[in-house]
Each structure stands twice: as structure tokens, then as C-alpha cells.
Design an enzyme around this catalytic site. Structure first.
Site, PDB file in Angstrom:
ATOM      1  N   ARG A 112      -8.253 -16.763 -26.868  1.00  0.00           N
ATOM      2  CA  ARG A 112      -8.095 -16.567 -25.411  1.00  0.00           C
ATOM      3  C   ARG A 112      -6.706 -16.928 -24.916  1.00  0.00           C
ATOM      4  O   ARG A 112      -6.518 -17.312 -23.774  1.00  0.00           O
ATOM      5  CB  ARG A 112      -9.138 -17.360 -24.628  1.00  0.00           C
ATOM      6  CG  ARG A 112     -10.574 -16.922 -24.916  1.00  0.00           C
ATOM      7  CD  ARG A 112     -11.543 -17.417 -23.864  1.00  0.00           C
ATOM      8  NE  ARG A 112     -12.913 -17.113 -24.262  1.00  0.00           N
ATOM      9  CZ  ARG A 112     -13.680 -17.942 -24.951  1.00  0.00           C
ATOM     10  NH1 ARG A 112     -13.222 -19.128 -25.301  1.00  0.00           N
ATOM     11  NH2 ARG A 112     -14.900 -17.586 -25.280  1.00  0.00           N
ATOM     12  N   LYS A 138       4.133  -7.122 -19.994  1.00  0.00           N
ATOM     13  CA  LYS A 138       3.134  -6.101 -20.302  1.00  0.00           C
ATOM     14  C   LYS A 138       2.921  -6.049 -21.809  1.00  0.00           C
ATOM     15  O   LYS A 138       3.862  -5.887 -22.577  1.00  0.00           O
ATOM     16  CB  LYS A 138       3.620  -4.730 -19.839  1.00  0.00           C
ATOM     17  CG  LYS A 138       3.459  -4.477 -18.365  1.00  0.00           C
ATOM     18  CD  LYS A 138       3.709  -3.000 -18.086  1.00  0.00           C
ATOM     19  CE  LYS A 138       3.597  -2.680 -16.623  1.00  0.00           C
ATOM     20  NZ  LYS A 138       3.844  -1.240 -16.367  1.00  0.00           N
ATOM     21  N   GLU A 186      17.940   3.179 -20.220  1.00  0.00           N
ATOM     22  CA  GLU A 186      17.198   2.213 -19.394  1.00  0.00           C
ATOM     23  C   GLU A 186      18.156   1.240 -18.702  1.00  0.00           C
ATOM     24  O   GLU A 186      17.894   0.779 -17.592  1.00  0.00           O
ATOM     25  CB  GLU A 186      16.175   1.433 -20.234  1.00  0.00           C
ATOM     26  CG  GLU A 186      15.027   2.270 -20.781  1.00  0.00           C
ATOM     27  CD  GLU A 186      13.867   2.481 -19.780  1.00  0.00           C
ATOM     28  OE1 GLU A 186      13.912   1.922 -18.674  1.00  0.00           O
ATOM     29  OE2 GLU A 186      12.927   3.226 -20.132  1.00  0.00           O
ATOM     30  N   LYS A 242      15.477  -6.402 -13.892  1.00  0.00           N
ATOM     31  CA  LYS A 242      14.042  -6.210 -14.084  1.00  0.00           C
ATOM     32  C   LYS A 242      13.280  -7.474 -13.689  1.00  0.00           C
ATOM     33  O   LYS A 242      12.216  -7.398 -13.071  1.00  0.00           O
ATOM     34  CB  LYS A 242      13.723  -5.829 -15.534  1.00  0.00           C
ATOM     35  CG  LYS A 242      12.227  -5.576 -15.731  1.00  0.00           C
ATOM     36  CD  LYS A 242      11.871  -4.852 -17.006  1.00  0.00           C
ATOM     37  CE  LYS A 242      10.355  -4.608 -17.049  1.00  0.00           C
ATOM     38  NZ  LYS A 242       9.919  -3.916 -18.267  1.00  0.00           N
ATOM     39  N   GLU A 285       1.980  -5.588 -11.030  1.00  0.00           N
ATOM     40  CA  GLU A 285       2.182  -4.182 -10.720  1.00  0.00           C
ATOM     41  C   GLU A 285       1.267  -3.640  -9.635  1.00  0.00           C
ATOM     42  O   GLU A 285       0.516  -2.692  -9.835  1.00  0.00           O
ATOM     43  CB  GLU A 285       1.991  -3.338 -11.996  1.00  0.00           C
ATOM     44  CG  GLU A 285       2.587  -1.952 -11.851  1.00  0.00           C
ATOM     45  CD  GLU A 285       2.753  -1.255 -13.197  1.00  0.00           C
ATOM     46  OE1 GLU A 285       1.985  -1.529 -14.110  1.00  0.00           O
ATOM     47  OE2 GLU A 285       3.687  -0.455 -13.301  1.00  0.00           O
ATOM     48  N   ARG A 292       6.942  -3.158  -8.187  1.00  0.00           N
ATOM     49  CA  ARG A 292       7.224  -2.933  -9.600  1.00  0.00           C
ATOM     50  C   ARG A 292       7.287  -1.449  -9.957  1.00  0.00           C
ATOM     51  O   ARG A 292       7.898  -1.069 -10.957  1.00  0.00           O
ATOM     52  CB  ARG A 292       6.163  -3.648 -10.440  1.00  0.00           C
ATOM     53  CG  ARG A 292       6.506  -3.735 -11.903  1.00  0.00           C
ATOM     54  CD  ARG A 292       5.753  -4.876 -12.546  1.00  0.00           C
ATOM     55  NE  ARG A 292       5.855  -4.816 -13.992  1.00  0.00           N
ATOM     56  CZ  ARG A 292       5.518  -5.790 -14.812  1.00  0.00           C
ATOM     57  NH1 ARG A 292       5.047  -6.918 -14.313  1.00  0.00           N
ATOM     58  NH2 ARG A 292       5.629  -5.676 -16.105  1.00  0.00           N
ATOM     59  N   ASN A 335       9.684   2.629 -12.479  1.00  0.00           N
ATOM     60  CA  ASN A 335       9.340   3.957 -12.985  1.00  0.00           C
ATOM     61  C   ASN A 335      10.327   5.031 -12.540  1.00  0.00           C
ATOM     62  O   ASN A 335      10.061   6.220 -12.726  1.00  0.00           O
ATOM     63  CB  ASN A 335       7.920   4.329 -12.549  1.00  0.00           C
ATOM     64  CG  ASN A 335       6.875   3.633 -13.398  1.00  0.00           C
ATOM     65  OD1 ASN A 335       7.078   3.452 -14.594  1.00  0.00           O
ATOM     66  ND2 ASN A 335       5.789   3.222 -12.787  1.00  0.00           N
ATOM     67  N   HIS A 371      10.669   8.077 -14.555  1.00  0.00           N
ATOM     68  CA  HIS A 371       9.614   8.050 -15.574  1.00  0.00           C
ATOM     69  C   HIS A 371       8.505   9.064 -15.352  1.00  0.00           C
ATOM     70  O   HIS A 371       7.807   9.420 -16.294  1.00  0.00           O
ATOM     71  CB  HIS A 371       9.034   6.636 -15.691  1.00  0.00           C
ATOM     72  CG  HIS A 371       9.890   5.732 -16.534  1.00  0.00           C
ATOM     73  ND1 HIS A 371      11.188   5.430 -16.196  1.00  0.00           N
ATOM     74  CD2 HIS A 371       9.649   5.093 -17.705  1.00  0.00           C
ATOM     75  CE1 HIS A 371      11.704   4.623 -17.113  1.00  0.00           C
ATOM     76  NE2 HIS A 371      10.799   4.403 -18.041  1.00  0.00           N
ATOM     77  N   HIS A 418       7.676  11.050 -18.567  1.00  0.00           N
ATOM     78  CA  HIS A 418       6.363  11.090 -19.217  1.00  0.00           C
ATOM     79  C   HIS A 418       5.866  12.525 -19.363  1.00  0.00           C
ATOM     80  O   HIS A 418       5.251  12.885 -20.369  1.00  0.00           O
ATOM     81  CB  HIS A 418       5.356  10.261 -18.422  1.00  0.00           C
ATOM     82  CG  HIS A 418       5.605   8.790 -18.506  1.00  0.00           C
ATOM     83  ND1 HIS A 418       5.224   7.897 -17.516  1.00  0.00           N
ATOM     84  CD2 HIS A 418       6.215   8.035 -19.451  1.00  0.00           C
ATOM     85  CE1 HIS A 418       5.599   6.677 -17.857  1.00  0.00           C
ATOM     86  NE2 HIS A 418       6.195   6.732 -19.029  1.00  0.00           N
ATOM     87  N   HIS A 423      11.763   8.235 -26.159  1.00  0.00           N
ATOM     88  CA  HIS A 423      11.473   7.832 -24.779  1.00  0.00           C
ATOM     89  C   HIS A 423      12.741   7.692 -23.927  1.00  0.00           C
ATOM     90  O   HIS A 423      12.815   8.225 -22.813  1.00  0.00           O
ATOM     91  CB  HIS A 423      10.675   6.528 -24.773  1.00  0.00           C
ATOM     92  CG  HIS A 423      10.392   6.004 -23.391  1.00  0.00           C
ATOM     93  ND1 HIS A 423       9.572   6.661 -22.499  1.00  0.00           N
ATOM     94  CD2 HIS A 423      10.851   4.904 -22.740  1.00  0.00           C
ATOM     95  CE1 HIS A 423       9.523   5.989 -21.354  1.00  0.00           C
ATOM     96  NE2 HIS A 423      10.288   4.914 -21.479  1.00  0.00           N
TER      97      HIS A 423
END
Lengths: 369, 369
Positions: free
Chosen positions: A122, A144, A186, A227, A237, A241, A245, A248, A252, A267
Site C-alpha cells: 500500500r 503520475k 517538451e 511543470k 489534475e 494541470r 496538454n 497534446h 495524441h 511521442h
């Protein structure tokens, strides 16, 4: 030169140390941070072959007990099966909650090892040693973690912050040039979100960055700081946040429409094209002037990155296909599309009311179809 | 009579509603709590057969869109494979982060569905509708979710708090008597940890509790309140929360030594024996008087629970086997064992300096060997 960026998240705050030669020091730093802790190093076969011995030598010298768990390189390792195997490896090594998981690799290793750390017993603490430029400026901030599901990428995971990030710029010297450029896209993104001075600085310092000069450390540090500021305002998010993107939604769609074929488009390259498209789309909507879009295109192009859909090798996707991928994206609400748009260099914002037909008309002008 | 216990955890605080007939109201309460949210009900085949239709009727009446995902009853469902299947089911239903997972069942369903909720899209909210007495007084407070690994039980998971718990006492009427008694052992535990008045109240009200009188709601509410107070002081189990393990070191050893064979010993029964042993061991160490140990044994025995190792049907484990299981337990530090011991009824505390030979000598006196 070593820079330290602190990600401010209250009790979960942590430092990102950026500089040359950090790999050899990692063992000493970990021993100081968590005396007596044992470590499970999670890495991929490529990173293991190139840098595994150097990391372990430093850990052994510092008296840090460790095991190494390797996965296959590539997105396919972000699977339930590999997750179960890594979790099992950590448990087989009898690591306790006070021990550490070390995510030693690019974004795939960071996401997978971070999720394993988030869930074994956990929650175990973990250290990130990102080995790609993309991971150093992107994955190392934000917490993330996760794996992919049959239904889509990154759909299973946790928000779990590392306790320390070590970004060794020397490690980047072994990166293929294409991967380095992709990470650079980026970096440019952070200037375009809300740091116009940083974008201007990048225009002046790009050569030094690509030559591994001192500007590289500064570019990574500024990206992490940018960031971190956004993440600190919105850790899980729910709002701001989304600015991260920028570019993006188009990226994507391009990745999806080319079947996530890394041979054609990685990417960061998709992000480069997406950043140009976002500015051109904003220009079409009369939100930003053509000069801003031109600067973005020129800068990314000069860095050797693709800047238009036609730059993708092989058959390029048509507008309707791209539109379909955009509509499938999770950022669709009540028939309107949410885009990160911009009023100029460093002036991006969240627009949640974009009519789909405007996007389609724009894409028709940007594709063969 | 309906009681509400609020688990105070700052932004993650949530209410536990306890009373008869809550199942039929669940849909309405969920619609009020989260208007427009869609639900994935995770349950097992037994609960589905007994109560699934009632829950869904209320949800349909309240206009709550829902899907049902069923798993096989039993501990074997707390596996990576079932976790992947439940996660996939939630994603196939296209639930978003603002939708809800409903954990509708006993401890296995709560742990598994809670872990799925904790990790789908990096965290969805979930509602618990516990259907066993054990789950109502134990699993519904604390936010522990997780699955088992080959290396041991509950080794993979997350701390993830529900947004609402609905404990319907009517549902307990369909529980086998043995399961009801087993849950009662955990209720008694809360009195023994730090609520001597509650233990005395249980001595007076046990018959009414087992007859589904108003005392049942009060006993569940007091148990939840007791656990909530301990959890609020130590959400991620770094300290005081260990008190909740009163009786559990012996209980886990007994379960391990009997191969987790539920036909011979279910968890609550192991806890009952463990509670008696903890008091008897404390008495042997001159920490508490024999009268306290006697009251515990008498009360649990009167409720129809096993109170001695010899009460376990079949060949009983010997002292050395039990000692080996205790030593494998994670609560071992520097050759000393950590036990939750007690100075009398409702006076338990964490003792981290118990010499193993004292435990072995005690167990030799309590077993055939």
C-alpha cells in the site's frame, strides 16, 4: 554545475537534482536520504546494458543493499503482466515499507516502477533516475504513475510522488539523437505554456543545449520548475494541470492515427507537430497572430523536429481520421471540445468550447484530404 | 433507527450510515450525493443472488445508470487476474473519474473493488455497501484496499477512502450464524482496545445484538466510531493504528497454521481465540490480572465463538509451528516481537520488546505440544 528544483507539495515535497555525473553519486545520496534502506532497481534491458553497472557500483560503494529487476524496453511493458512481475520481484526481495524502489529508465520504467511502488504494501517510497530527456523534463515531475489497459493508455495507475529525482545529463549522451530531439519538444512546450522569456532563451541557446553545454542543465531545470509550478497548483489534475496538454490533443490523434508506430512518430515528435498545429489553429481562430505560430514552427524545425502532418513518413492520416481520434479523447464535454489554445507565445489557456466543425475545417487545410 | 458515524479525515472525511432498510435507499442517496454519476456495482455471486435485485431496483428508481460486475465469492478473488478483470469491466462501461464504483459485498469485495477504484484513471470515488458484519465494523473504516500476492495476503493495494458507506443491518439477516458470530469478535475487540464501558455494555446487550434488536445498530456504530478515532490519528498505519491488531498476531498465526481453511477457522474465529490468548499472555507477563482474561474468554465463549486453540476442529497446530508463523509476521523488529498487549479490559497498548522465548513458553502451555 548542479541545479536543484524543489517540487512543493507540502509533506510530499521532493528535490530534483540535475547535473552531470549524478549516476555515480546516486548510491551515496540514497544512503544519506534513507540510511539502511534496501533498494529494488527497476530498469529496462537497454538502460541496464548501458548504465546498470555504473549505478550499482556507486550503490555498493555506499553500502546500499540492492536487487535489480529488468523489463523489456518499450510501451508493451506497461502491462498488467509486467506490473505483476515487478511487484512480485519487489516482494521476493523482501523489501519493507521503509525500503525504496528505484525507477531507472525512461517514461515506461518510471510509470511502471512508480505504480509498483505506489501499491506494494500500500505504498513504498521511490526514487526516480530518469535516463531520457523526455523523462527528465516530464515524467519526473507530477507523480503520475500507471500502466496501460486494453481500453487505452495510462488508464490504470496512481498519483504517487517520488522522494528524490536524480537527472544525470551525462546519461543523455548515449541517447539516440532522435530521442534527444523528441525530449526537446517538451522543453519548448514549457516556454509556450506560460514562459515567453524561456522560449526566447531557447531560441538563443538551442545550439548549446544540443552540444551538452551548461545551458542543458538550465533548460532541464527551468522545465522542471515550470511543470512543478503547474502541478503544485493542481496535484490530481482537476484544473490548471490541463495546460500541460498544450499540443497534446493533436499529438495524441497523430499517434493514434499512425498506430503508435514509433518507427514513424515518437511521442515528442507528435508533440512538436501538435505545438505547431495548436498555434496555427489559434491563429485561424484569430486568437494569436501568425508571427507566433511562425516562431514556433521555425524553432522546432531548426531543432530537426517534424512540424507538419506531411513531415510524418509514410501515408499521412486524413482530417476525418484525426477528428475521430480527437473526439474519442477524454477531454470532450457536451459536444464541445476542450483544447489548450494560446493568445501568443507563452500565453496558453484552457478553451472548453471549441466547435468540432472548426477543428475539422482546420485539419482539412493541414492534410492531403 | 439510523445512526451516522463520520470518519474525520479532512478533505477525505465520509459518513457511515448504519440502519435497517438502507439497501432500498442506496440509489436515492447515491443520486443525491453525486447527481448524474454512473455506477459500476462490484459484487460476488452470493450477494448478487441474495440482494442484487433489491439494490438495482432502488438505483433504477432513482435514475442511477449502473452496470454490475460479479466475482466468485472467497479470498481467491483477491488476485491480480480478478483485479485486471474488474478494472477492465469498469473501463468497458466507460466510467469516468466523476463516476462511482460500488463495493457491494463482504471484505473481499470491498478490498478488491476499492483497489480497482483507487487505480482506475488514477483514482475514482467509491461507495461501500458492506454485507457482512465483519465488513460493516472493520473493512468500512480505514481505507485499506488491496489484493493478495503469491508472497502473502494484502501485499498489494492502496489507501483509498470511500465517499460513503451504507451498512444495512437487514442484509445481515441472511448471513450464516457462524459469519455473524465471527464479525461479533471484531466488535468485542474495540471494547478491549480502549473502550471498557463498551465491553461492559456488550456483556449486557449481547442477546439483543444477536436478536437483531436496536442494540445491533448501536454496536456497529460504536465499533465504527472506535475504529474511526484510531484511523484518524494514523491514516497510513505508521503508529497507533497497530492497536487494531489486538489479538491479530495470534489470529494470523492460527489461520496460517491451519492453511487458511475457512471450514476449520474463519478470520473472526481466529480473532476471538487471539483476543483470549492476548489477554492470557498479558496475564502471564503480569501485565493484566486473570479476571480480565476470564471476562474476555467467558464473553466470547458465551457468544458461541472458539476461545482456545483446542477449540479448532481437526489436528491443532503445535507451539513451534505457531511461533514460526509469528516470526514470519511483518511486525518483527531486531529479534524482538511487537505484540498488542493489555493492562486490562480496554487498556491495550503496543509492546515492541517481547522476547520470542516468552511467546514460545506461553504457547507450549496452550497447545498439546
Amino acid at each position: 554545475m548542479t541545479e536543484v528544483v524543489t517540487v512543493e507539495l507540502g509533506a510530499r515535497s521532493y528535490p530534483i537534482v540535475i547535473g552531470a555525473g549524478l549516476l555515480a553519486e546516486a548510491g551515496r545520496r540514497i544512503a544519506e536520504l534513507r540510511p539502511g534502506a534496501r533498494c529494488a532497481i527497476v530498469t529496462d534491458d537497454n538502460v541496464e546494458a548501458a548504465h546498470g553497472a555504473a549505478l550499482r557500483a556507486g550503490m555498493t560503494a555506499a553500502g546500499v543493499d540492492h536487487v535489480t529487476l529488468t523489463i523489456s524496453p518499450g510501451e508493451a511493458s506497461k502491462s498488467f503482466a509486467t506490473y505483476e512481475r515487478v511487484v512480485g520481484g519487489i516482494l521476493d526481495a523482501r523489501l519493507e515499507r521503509n525500503d525504496l524502489v528505484i525507477a531507472f529508465g525512461g517514461g515506461v520504467v518510471g510509470d511502471l516502477a512508480g505504480f509498483a511502488a505506489a501499491t506494494v504494501r500500500r505504498g513504498m517510497d521511490f526514487v526516480q533516475i530518469p535516463t531520457s530527456l523526455l523523462a527528465q523534463v516530464d515524467s519526473s515531475v507530477g507523480g503520475k504513475t500507471g500502466i496501460n489497459a486494453a481500453q487505452g493508455k495510462n488508464l490504470v495507475g496512481a498519483f504517487h510522488q517520488p522522494v528524490l529525482v536524480l537527472a544525470d545529463t551525462d546519461v543523455l549522451r548515449t541517447l539516440p539523437a532522435r530521442e534527444f530531439r523528441a525530449g526537446y519538444a517538451e522543453i519548448v512546450k514549457y516556454g509556450l505554456i506560460d514562459r515567453p522569456d524561456f522560449f526566447s532563451w531557447l531560441e538563443r541557446n538551442r545550439h548549446e543545449i544540443f552540444a551538452f553545454g551548461p545551458a542543458l542543465v538550465e533548460a532541464i531545470a527551468t522545465s522542471c520548475r515550470a511543470k512543478a509550478a503547474i502541478v503544485a497548483a493542481d496535484e490530481t489534475e482537476r484544473g490548471a494541470r490541463a495546460l500541460l496538454n498544450l499540443g497534446h490533443t493533436f499529438a495524441h490523434a497523430l499517434e493514434g492515427a499512425t498506430g503508435y508506430d514509433g518507427a514513424r512518430l515518437v511521442h515528442g515528435e507528435a508533440v512538436a507537430i501538435g505545438l505547431v498545429l495548436a498555434h496555427e489553429f489559434a491563429n485561424r481562430l484569430n486568437l494569436c497572430d501568425a508571427d507566433a505560430a511562425g516562431r514556433v514552427r521555425d524553432h522546432l524545425g531548426a531543432a530537426g523536429l517534424p512540424v507538419a502532418i506531411a513531415d510524418i513518413p509514410g501515408p499521412t492520416p486524413d482530417a476525418d481520421t484525426l477528428q475521430r481520434f480527437i473526439a474519442q479523447d477524454k477531454k470532450v464535454k457536451r459536444g464541445r471540445l476542450t483544447f489548450i489554445l494560446t493568445k501568443g507565445v507563452g500565453k496558453s489557456y484552457i478553451a472548453d468550447d471549441i466547435p468540432p466543425h472548426e477543428v475539422l475545417a482546420f485539419l482539412r487545410g493541414k492534410t492531403a484530404a
